[in-house]
Design a protein around this motif. Structure first.
Motif, PDB file in Angstrom:
ATOM      1  N   ALA A  95       0.830  -1.209   0.000  1.00 44.97           N
ATOM      2  CA  ALA A  95       0.000   0.000   0.000  1.00 44.97           C
ATOM      3  C   ALA A  95       0.863   1.257   0.000  1.00 44.97           C
ATOM      4  O   ALA A  95       0.542   2.250  -0.662  1.00 44.97           O
ATOM      5  N   GLY A  96       1.975   1.214   0.725  1.00 40.59           N
ATOM      6  CA  GLY A  96       2.881   2.358   0.746  1.00 40.59           C
ATOM      7  C   GLY A  96       3.521   2.613  -0.598  1.00 40.59           C
ATOM      8  O   GLY A  96       3.664   3.766  -1.023  1.00 40.59           O
ATOM      9  N   LEU A  97       3.901   1.544  -1.304  1.00 36.68           N
ATOM     10  CA  LEU A  97       4.475   1.707  -2.638  1.00 36.68           C
ATOM     11  C   LEU A  97       3.458   2.313  -3.598  1.00 36.68           C
ATOM     12  O   LEU A  97       3.784   3.220  -4.373  1.00 36.68           O
ATOM     13  N   ARG A  98       2.227   1.804  -3.569  1.00 38.69           N
ATOM     14  CA  ARG A  98       1.189   2.366  -4.454  1.00 38.69           C
ATOM     15  C   ARG A  98       1.005   3.856  -4.186  1.00 38.69           C
ATOM     16  O   ARG A  98       0.892   4.658  -5.125  1.00 38.69           O
ATOM     17  N   LYS A  99       0.980   4.215  -2.915  1.00 30.13           N
ATOM     18  CA  LYS A  99       0.750   5.613  -2.547  1.00 30.13           C
ATOM     19  C   LYS A  99       1.889   6.514  -3.025  1.00 30.13           C
ATOM     20  O   LYS A  99       1.648   7.560  -3.641  1.00 30.13           O
ATOM     21  N   ILE A 100       3.141   6.114  -2.765  1.00 29.48           N
ATOM     22  CA  ILE A 100       4.246   7.017  -3.077  1.00 29.48           C
ATOM     23  C   ILE A 100       4.533   7.070  -4.575  1.00 29.48           C
ATOM     24  O   ILE A 100       4.889   8.123  -5.109  1.00 29.48           O
ATOM     25  N   TYR A 101       4.385   5.954  -5.298  1.00 30.40           N
ATOM     26  CA  TYR A 101       4.547   6.003  -6.751  1.00 30.40           C
ATOM     27  C   TYR A 101       3.540   6.972  -7.372  1.00 30.40           C
ATOM     28  O   TYR A 101       3.880   7.761  -8.262  1.00 30.40           O
ATOM     29  N   LEU A 102       2.288   6.892  -6.909  1.00 38.37           N
ATOM     30  CA  LEU A 102       1.257   7.773  -7.451  1.00 38.37           C
ATOM     31  C   LEU A 102       1.512   9.220  -7.065  1.00 38.37           C
ATOM     32  O   LEU A 102       1.379  10.126  -7.897  1.00 38.37           O
ATOM     33  N   GLN A 103       1.903   9.463  -5.819  1.00 40.94           N
ATOM     34  CA  GLN A 103       2.147  10.838  -5.388  1.00 40.94           C
ATOM     35  C   GLN A 103       3.305  11.457  -6.163  1.00 40.94           C
ATOM     36  O   GLN A 103       3.247  12.626  -6.547  1.00 40.94           O
ATOM     37  N   GLY A 142      11.591   6.872 -28.872  1.00 41.40           N
ATOM     38  CA  GLY A 142      12.336   5.675 -28.541  1.00 41.40           C
ATOM     39  C   GLY A 142      12.781   5.571 -27.094  1.00 41.40           C
ATOM     40  O   GLY A 142      13.623   4.734 -26.757  1.00 41.40           O
ATOM     41  N   ARG A 143      12.220   6.408 -26.213  1.00 36.62           N
ATOM     42  CA  ARG A 143      12.595   6.373 -24.795  1.00 36.62           C
ATOM     43  C   ARG A 143      11.406   5.909 -23.954  1.00 36.62           C
ATOM     44  O   ARG A 143      10.258   6.237 -24.239  1.00 36.62           O
ATOM     45  N   TYR A 144      11.705   5.171 -22.909  1.00 36.71           N
ATOM     46  CA  TYR A 144      10.652   4.626 -22.042  1.00 36.71           C
ATOM     47  C   TYR A 144      11.091   4.699 -20.587  1.00 36.71           C
ATOM     48  O   TYR A 144      12.282   4.809 -20.272  1.00 36.71           O
ATOM     49  N   ASN A 145      10.116   4.663 -19.681  1.00 36.50           N
ATOM     50  CA  ASN A 145      10.378   4.573 -18.248  1.00 36.50           C
ATOM     51  C   ASN A 145      10.057   3.170 -17.760  1.00 36.50           C
ATOM     52  O   ASN A 145       9.205   2.476 -18.325  1.00 36.50           O
ATOM     53  N   ILE A 146      10.703   2.770 -16.691  1.00 38.04           N
ATOM     54  CA  ILE A 146      10.305   1.585 -15.938  1.00 38.04           C
ATOM     55  C   ILE A 146       9.708   2.068 -14.624  1.00 38.04           C
ATOM     56  O   ILE A 146      10.343   2.833 -13.890  1.00 38.04           O
ATOM     57  N   LEU A 147       8.491   1.661 -14.335  1.00 42.10           N
ATOM     58  CA  LEU A 147       7.808   2.064 -13.114  1.00 42.10           C
ATOM     59  C   LEU A 147       7.683   0.873 -12.170  1.00 42.10           C
ATOM     60  O   LEU A 147       7.318  -0.219 -12.595  1.00 42.10           O
ATOM     61  N   GLY A 148       7.975   1.106 -10.898  1.00 39.96           N
ATOM     62  CA  GLY A 148       7.756   0.061  -9.906  1.00 39.96           C
ATOM     63  C   GLY A 148       8.977  -0.730  -9.528  1.00 39.96           C
ATOM     64  O   GLY A 148       8.849  -1.835  -8.999  1.00 39.96           O
ATOM     65  N   VAL A 180       0.926   0.245 -11.034  1.00 39.22           N
ATOM     66  CA  VAL A 180      -0.149   0.389 -12.024  1.00 39.22           C
ATOM     67  C   VAL A 180      -0.927   1.699 -11.855  1.00 39.22           C
ATOM     68  O   VAL A 180      -1.199   2.396 -12.843  1.00 39.22           O
ATOM     69  N   PRO A 181      -1.328   2.083 -10.623  1.00 41.65           N
ATOM     70  CA  PRO A 181      -2.051   3.362 -10.481  1.00 41.65           C
ATOM     71  C   PRO A 181      -1.274   4.564 -11.009  1.00 41.65           C
ATOM     72  O   PRO A 181      -1.865   5.463 -11.627  1.00 41.65           O
ATOM     73  N   SER A 182       0.034   4.601 -10.793  1.00 41.09           N
ATOM     74  CA  SER A 182       0.826   5.736 -11.310  1.00 41.09           C
ATOM     75  C   SER A 182       0.889   5.697 -12.822  1.00 41.09           C
ATOM     76  O   SER A 182       0.842   6.741 -13.488  1.00 41.09           O
ATOM     77  N   ALA A 183       0.987   4.487 -13.418  1.00 39.31           N
ATOM     78  CA  ALA A 183       0.999   4.358 -14.879  1.00 39.31           C
ATOM     79  C   ALA A 183      -0.339   4.801 -15.466  1.00 39.31           C
ATOM     80  O   ALA A 183      -0.380   5.474 -16.506  1.00 39.31           O
TER      81      ALA A 183
END
Length: 273
Positions: free
Chosen positions: A133-141, A156-162, A219-222
């Motif tokens: 839950a903490g990871l979901r919250k801070i990634y989104l914030q 041609g550039r991408y991010n990796i999230l999570g 996923v929520p931040s994406a």
């Protein structure tokens, strides 16, 4: 059962602190007891996260809790800004200061004009919510803080999230995704949320053409980045040959570019072995 044997699941607070410590030009200031922060530092050090001069505490006393005084917190913010000049100061509550309802957002607003650092309040109690839950919250914030709806896309550039530093084999997964997208499409990694980042890198998240989601917590931040900036995302970690091929085909469908034949051929050869 009222008792918890051995070690409990880490709280949301631990996830949030762990993530924020990876922002190299920022510091974390916890408004709470010294012992709480001391435990956190020992915990992260044992897991290989050793970031000197990034995690601080104000300490609290009886007056802070009973009378609601925030003098220690205000002085701590001013001292951190003067001594370290970080790009950002993430101001966190602890369990006890969350319970008494300390208005850290209001304090950050009132002090922002007095410091050079950007003050960012993060409410986290460490009570009733787990590490995921903490990871979901801070990634989104973090995504909400830095999103730029009109950012120009870098082709041609991408991010990796999570990619949390405490996730099992996170570094290995990042290396494998980087290799697959370079060999399969000629694409290069822009930034990785949240591994070895800076505030400048955070601000560039919106300019990626694609987001690769490594874990469910991101996923929520994406979804937020897609809704605001139009950046699509793929959530299908490439584990195993068949899923790796499916991952590559999913990326191809999103970016409108076929997987290089040499990449597919190498996968087939390795699968045959």
């Amino acid at each position: 059962m009222a008792l918890i044997r051995n070690f409990p699941v880490p709280s949301d607070r631990m996830a949030i602190i762990s993530t924020l410590l990876n922002i190299e030009d920022a510091v974390v200031l916890e408004y709470g007891p010294e012992g709480t922060t001391h435990f956190s530092m020992n915990f992260f050090n044992k897991l290989g996260q050793d970031y000197p001069d990034r995690l601080f505490t104000t300490g609290v006393d009886d007056s802070d809790i009973i009378m609601g005084s925030t003098e220690h917190l205000e002085r701590g913010i001013l001292e951190l800004d003067a001594l370290y000049s970080p790009k950002a100061i993430f101001v966190l509550t602890s369990s006890v200061t969350s319970i008494i309802g300390t208005d850290i957002a209001g304090i950050c607003d009132s002090l922002q004009s007095k410091v050079q650092s950007r003050l960012i309040p993060v409410n986290t109690s460490g009570l009733g919510a787990d590490y995921s839950a903490g990871l979901r919250k801070i990634y989104l914030q973090l995504a909400e803080l830095v999103v730029q709806p009109d950012a120009a896309k870098q082709k041609g550039r991408y991010n990796i999230l999570g990619a949390s530093p405490l996730h099992y084999r996170a570094e290995s997964d990042i290396c494998e995704i980087t290799r697959l997208l370079r060999e399969g499409f000629g694409c290069e990694l822009l930034h990785c949320l949240a591994m070895n980042m800076t505030t400048e890198a955070l601000a560039e998240l919106s300019s990626a053409e694609l987001n690769i989601v490594l874990t469910a917590e991101a996923v929520p931040s994406a979804e937020y980045l897609q809704s605001v900036t139009g950046t699509p995302y793929v959530y299908l970690p490439p584990y195993g040959y068949s899923q790796t091929k499916e991952f590559l085909n999913s990326v191809a469908a999103v970016i409108g570019q076929p997987v290089k034949e040499a990449m597919l051929q190498r996968l087939e050869e390795k699968n045959a072995d």
